[in-house]
Design an enzyme around this catalytic site. Structure first.
Site, PDB file in Angstrom:
ATOM      1  N   GLY A  12     -64.882 -40.676 -18.412  1.00 57.63           N
ATOM      2  CA  GLY A  12     -64.497 -41.547 -16.984  1.00 57.63           C
ATOM      3  C   GLY A  12     -63.078 -42.186 -16.611  1.00 57.63           C
ATOM      4  N   ASN A 108     -60.619 -30.894  -7.853  1.00 56.03           N
ATOM      5  CA  ASN A 108     -61.005 -30.901  -9.184  1.00 56.03           C
ATOM      6  C   ASN A 108     -59.502 -31.387  -9.825  1.00 56.03           C
ATOM      7  OD1 ASN A 108     -62.062 -30.441 -12.105  1.00 56.03           O
ATOM      8  ND2 ASN A 108     -60.714 -28.728 -12.184  1.00 56.03           N
ATOM      9  N   HIS A 110     -57.010 -31.045 -13.380  1.00 56.71           N
ATOM     10  CA  HIS A 110     -57.112 -30.144 -14.456  1.00 56.71           C
ATOM     11  C   HIS A 110     -55.950 -30.529 -15.249  1.00 56.71           C
ATOM     12  CE1 HIS A 110     -57.536 -26.698 -17.176  1.00 56.71           C
ATOM     13  NE2 HIS A 110     -56.123 -26.634 -16.877  1.00 56.71           N
ATOM     14  N   ASP A 151     -60.689 -23.084 -11.972  1.00 57.72           N
ATOM     15  CA  ASP A 151     -59.153 -23.564 -11.819  1.00 57.72           C
ATOM     16  C   ASP A 151     -58.302 -22.375 -11.025  1.00 57.72           C
ATOM     17  OD1 ASP A 151     -59.405 -23.994 -15.480  1.00 57.72           O
ATOM     18  OD2 ASP A 151     -60.096 -25.426 -13.745  1.00 57.72           O
TER      19      ASP A 151
END
Ligand code: GRF
Length: 210
Positions: A12, A108, A110, A151
């Protein structure tokens, strides 16, 4: 005030970067209304608790099939009024039903410069192992909108980081997190929440014409 839900699976640190950015006013106009982990022991859940943020564990293993898991996830997100879903170290591959339910509203982070070192099997430390194996001199992180692929969605922000001679995967991961992930994820959220960046017909539009 825009409601953000953050999906996590591990430590996290990216969730923490978002929490800190909101507290420091680097993200304005948004609050985290829910953190969901697929793992009951994810330290990210501790971070949520310490910051009085509602959190829950929705574990795919507790559901007989994907359909039921998706329904539980979508129910929890809609109950929390989520308007932006942030995958921050989230390791469950989302179904197309889930992506459709939040089309254009899922982002997201990455840990590489997409399209390098991404796609199936590229997550966490494995990404940095492959970067070192290939011998590239620059890596970094990418924030992108989530689509049906892994992705493959439209890229929002990237930040490059040098690969150094004696890097181990762990040292490189730490540098990419500190110098790239923890900066561009909050910055991307702030830009989206404040209408500076948005998705139009599958293309990322920058209001300030960057
Ligand atoms: C990070 O490397 C992130 O890029 C990837 O998952 C890893 C763990 O992130 N998506 P966190 O500490 O759980 O935020």
């Amino acid at each position: 005030m825009l409601n953000i839900a953050v999906l996590v699976s591990g430590g996290g640190t990216n969730l923490q970067a978002i929490i800190d950015a909101i507290n420091l006013g680097k993200i304005t106009g948004a609050r985290i209304t829910l953190v969901i982990s697929n793992k009951p022991d994810a330290y990210a859940l501790e971070r949520a608790a310490k910051n009085d943020i509602s959190a829950c564990c929705i574990n795919p293993k507790d559901y007989t099939n994907r359909e039921e898991y998706d329904t539980a996830m979508i129910k929890a997100l809609s109950k929390a009024g989520a308007e932006l879903v942030v995958l921050a170290g989230f390791l469950v591959v989302l179904s197309s039903r889930f992506v459709k339910a939040y089309e254009g509203k899922i982002i997201n982070i990455h840990p590489s410069l997409i399209p390098s070192f991404c796609g199936d099997g590229y997550y966490g430390l494995k990404v940095h192992e492959k970067v070192l194996e290939r011998g590239v001199k620059v890596t970094g992180a990418t924030v992108h909108f989530v689509d049906d692929g892994t992705d493959t969605g439209p890229i929002i922000m990237q930040k490059a980081v040098d690969v150094k001679q004696d890097d181990t995967p762990q040292i490189l991961q730490k540098r990419v997190m500190e110098q790239a992930e923890w900066k561009i994820l909050p910055a991307a959220i702030h830009a989206i929440v404040n209408g500076e960046i948005y998705l139009e017909n599958g293309r990322v539009i920058y209001q300030n014409k960057r």
